[in-house]
Design an enzyme around this catalytic site. Structure first.
Site, PDB file in Angstrom:
ATOM      1  N   GLU A 119     -50.111 -22.856  25.364  1.00 15.42           N
ATOM      2  CA  GLU A 119     -51.493 -22.635  25.818  1.00 15.42           C
ATOM      3  C   GLU A 119     -52.062 -23.928  26.442  1.00 15.42           C
ATOM      4  O   GLU A 119     -51.852 -25.020  25.908  1.00 15.42           O
ATOM      5  CB  GLU A 119     -52.350 -22.238  24.608  1.00 15.42           C
ATOM      6  CG  GLU A 119     -53.806 -21.969  24.952  1.00 15.42           C
ATOM      7  CD  GLU A 119     -54.652 -21.633  23.722  1.00 15.42           C
ATOM      8  OE1 GLU A 119     -54.252 -21.963  22.589  1.00 15.42           O
ATOM      9  OE2 GLU A 119     -55.724 -21.020  23.902  1.00 15.42           O
ATOM     10  N   LYS A 196     -57.524 -14.837  28.160  1.00 13.04           N
ATOM     11  CA  LYS A 196     -57.572 -14.774  26.685  1.00 13.04           C
ATOM     12  C   LYS A 196     -58.708 -13.863  26.239  1.00 13.04           C
ATOM     13  O   LYS A 196     -59.869 -14.088  26.593  1.00 13.04           O
ATOM     14  CB  LYS A 196     -57.775 -16.196  26.168  1.00 13.04           C
ATOM     15  CG  LYS A 196     -57.790 -16.374  24.666  1.00 13.04           C
ATOM     16  CD  LYS A 196     -57.790 -17.875  24.341  1.00 13.04           C
ATOM     17  CE  LYS A 196     -57.774 -18.164  22.868  1.00 13.04           C
ATOM     18  NZ  LYS A 196     -57.576 -19.600  22.593  1.00 13.04           N
ATOM     19  N   CYS A 233     -52.974 -17.217  22.184  1.00 15.97           N
ATOM     20  CA  CYS A 233     -53.267 -17.847  20.891  1.00 15.97           C
ATOM     21  C   CYS A 233     -54.016 -16.992  19.876  1.00 15.97           C
ATOM     22  O   CYS A 233     -53.423 -16.166  19.219  1.00 15.97           O
ATOM     23  CB  CYS A 233     -53.965 -19.191  21.103  1.00 15.97           C
ATOM     24  SG  CYS A 233     -53.912 -20.168  19.573  1.00 15.97           S
TER      25      CYS A 233
HETATM   26  N1  LIG Z   1     -56.162 -22.026  20.548  1.00 18.70           N
HETATM   27  C1  LIG Z   1     -56.606 -21.179  19.646  1.00 18.70           C
HETATM   28  O1  LIG Z   1     -57.063 -20.092  19.957  1.00 18.70           O
HETATM   29  N2  LIG Z   1     -56.540 -21.599  18.368  1.00 18.70           N
HETATM   30  C2  LIG Z   1     -57.199 -20.946  17.318  1.00 18.70           C
HETATM   31  C3  LIG Z   1     -56.597 -21.222  16.010  1.00 18.70           C
HETATM   32  C4  LIG Z   1     -55.534 -20.229  15.662  1.00 18.70           C
HETATM   33  O2  LIG Z   1     -55.605 -19.093  16.109  1.00 18.70           O
HETATM   34  O3  LIG Z   1     -54.642 -20.584  14.915  1.00 18.70           O
END
Ligand SMILES: NC(=O)NCCC(=O)O
Length: 383
Positions: A119, A196, A233
């Site tokens: 990401e 996203k 993510c």
């Molecule tokens: N980049 C992101 O969405 N991180 C959020 C934390 C997670 O989902 O572990």
């Protein structure tokens, strides 16, 4: 031993367990034992020279009478940022292009057909800081920004589909920022982009300060090597998000991520793997590595002291299959390239065995969810 010095669960198992117990523990933790993929010596040497982890595994399917195997090789790349976070923006981007470009070259030696990066791969994960500058300067056009042009070159040179998750600046809509994966086909055409869908509001993941929930739905990209989708993510915590990519026909869903040990590590091995099982598809979870230091301190809104870093990004990228098997993870601490070969026929074979799509009762849930989202919804509790 602190989190950032602990290389991997897999390494501890191999080092500490006798052979017979190791086989059983592996069966329980990882499912069916995968064969190692034979990788060319030139690739192994290059990975060693360039100081990154290189691993290869094969997910097999049964031979069928009417369909030939649909074999595809997928590469996942996890990496640290290259320059300090206060280096000039363009230098940081260029250094990451160089590092990841070299890793893609090794992926090409290994016969990879589709490669996916982590990401926001062209930048530090600076959203913890809540500062706009200089981080918003890393945003680029998904269609023809510097990074997309770089990925087009890679795709053409290596005949490889490239999945490139970036911070997107959308000039058509007032310069709006999005967290976006750009998909470049192996002939170098931009097939499209996937934004996203779910933005975290947890820990130091202050991403809602920067960009909005995606508005591209659940696109699936028909590539020469199979139908792929990208669930970015935090979207991996949302089973309906995986489901919708699968309902639109995804055979392989990438989950490019940036997440830290104290927050999510116990969930990491479960979520993408569970999605592969539940949706009769392959899933590929990718996480960055390293600890990124920011010059200005920031707080986490939890009464604790201000700090300069997010914590340790624990890598551990892996691939999971619809039959519940999964590859070992890459290192928790080192850059790495994971190459997996899979026969996509496995998806239908598992679907025909377990029938989760057939037995899903989606009409029942669609109906109930429609009611549940109404402001005057009355839960079905019998008293
Ligand atoms: N980049 C992101 O969405 N991180 C959020 C934390 C997670 O989902 O572990």
């Amino acid at each position: 031993m602190s989190g950032k010095d602990f290389e991997s669960l897999e390494k501890v198992l191999v080092t500490c367990l006798p052979e017979a117990e190791l086989t059983e523990v592996r069966r329980l933790l990882f499912g069916k034992q995968l064969k190692n993929l034979n990788l060319p010596q030139s690739a192994i040497d290059a990975a060693e020279e360039q100081d990154f982890d290189l691993k290869g595994y094969v997910f097999e399917a049964s031979p069928e009478q009417l369909r030939p195997p649909r074999t595809v090789r997928v590469g996942l790349i996890q990496n640290k940022i290259v320059l300090p976070t206060d280096a000039p923006v363009l230098e940081q981007i260029t250094a990451l292009h160089k590092r990841v470009g070299e890793m893609v070259e090794v992926a090409a030696m290994c016969g990879v057909n589709i490669v996916c990066f982590q990401e926001a791969w062209t930048m530090p994960f600076a959203f913890c800081t809540r500062e706009r500058e200089p981080w918003t300067e890393f945003a680029e056009s998904a269609e023809d920004g510097l990074t997309t042009r770089f990925c087009i070159q890679l795709a053409k040179k290596y005949n490889m589909v490239v999945v490139s998750p970036i911070l997107e600046r959308d000039e058509i809509h007032g310069g709006t920022l999005w967290n976006t994966a750009v998909v470049v086909s192996n002939n170098g055409n931009v097939l499209g982009k996937s934004r996203k869908n779910h933005i975290p509001r947890v820990g130091d993941f202050n991403e809602s300060t920067y960009y909005m929930e995606g508005n591209t739905g659940h696109p699936v990209f028909q590539t020469q090597f199979g139908k792929i989708a990208v669930n970015i993510c935090y979207g991996r915590h949302h089973p309906l998000n995986w489901l919708m990519y699968s309902i639109h026909g995804a055979e392989l869903i990438f989950n490019p991520s940036a997440t830290v040990g104290l927050l999510s590590e116990p969930m990491w091995p479960i979520e993408a793997r569970n999605a592969a099982i539940a949706n009769h598809c392959f899933t590929c979870a990718i996480n960055r590595v390293g600890t990124e230091y920011f010059e200005n301190e920031f707080t986490s809104g939890d009464g604790k002291k201000a700090h300069h870093d997010f914590g340790h990004f624990y890598g551990s990228s892996y691939v999971a299959a619809p039959d519940g098997s999964r590859s070992p993870g890459l290192s928790r601490t080192r850059d790495g390239l994971l190459v997996t070969e899979m026969d996509l026929n496995l998806n239908r074979q598992v679907a025909d065995k377990w029938n989760f799509k057939m037995t899903g009762r989606y009409e029942m849930y669609a109906e109930e969810l429609k009611k549940a989202i109404q402001h005057d919804f009355k839960p079905n509790i019998k008293e």
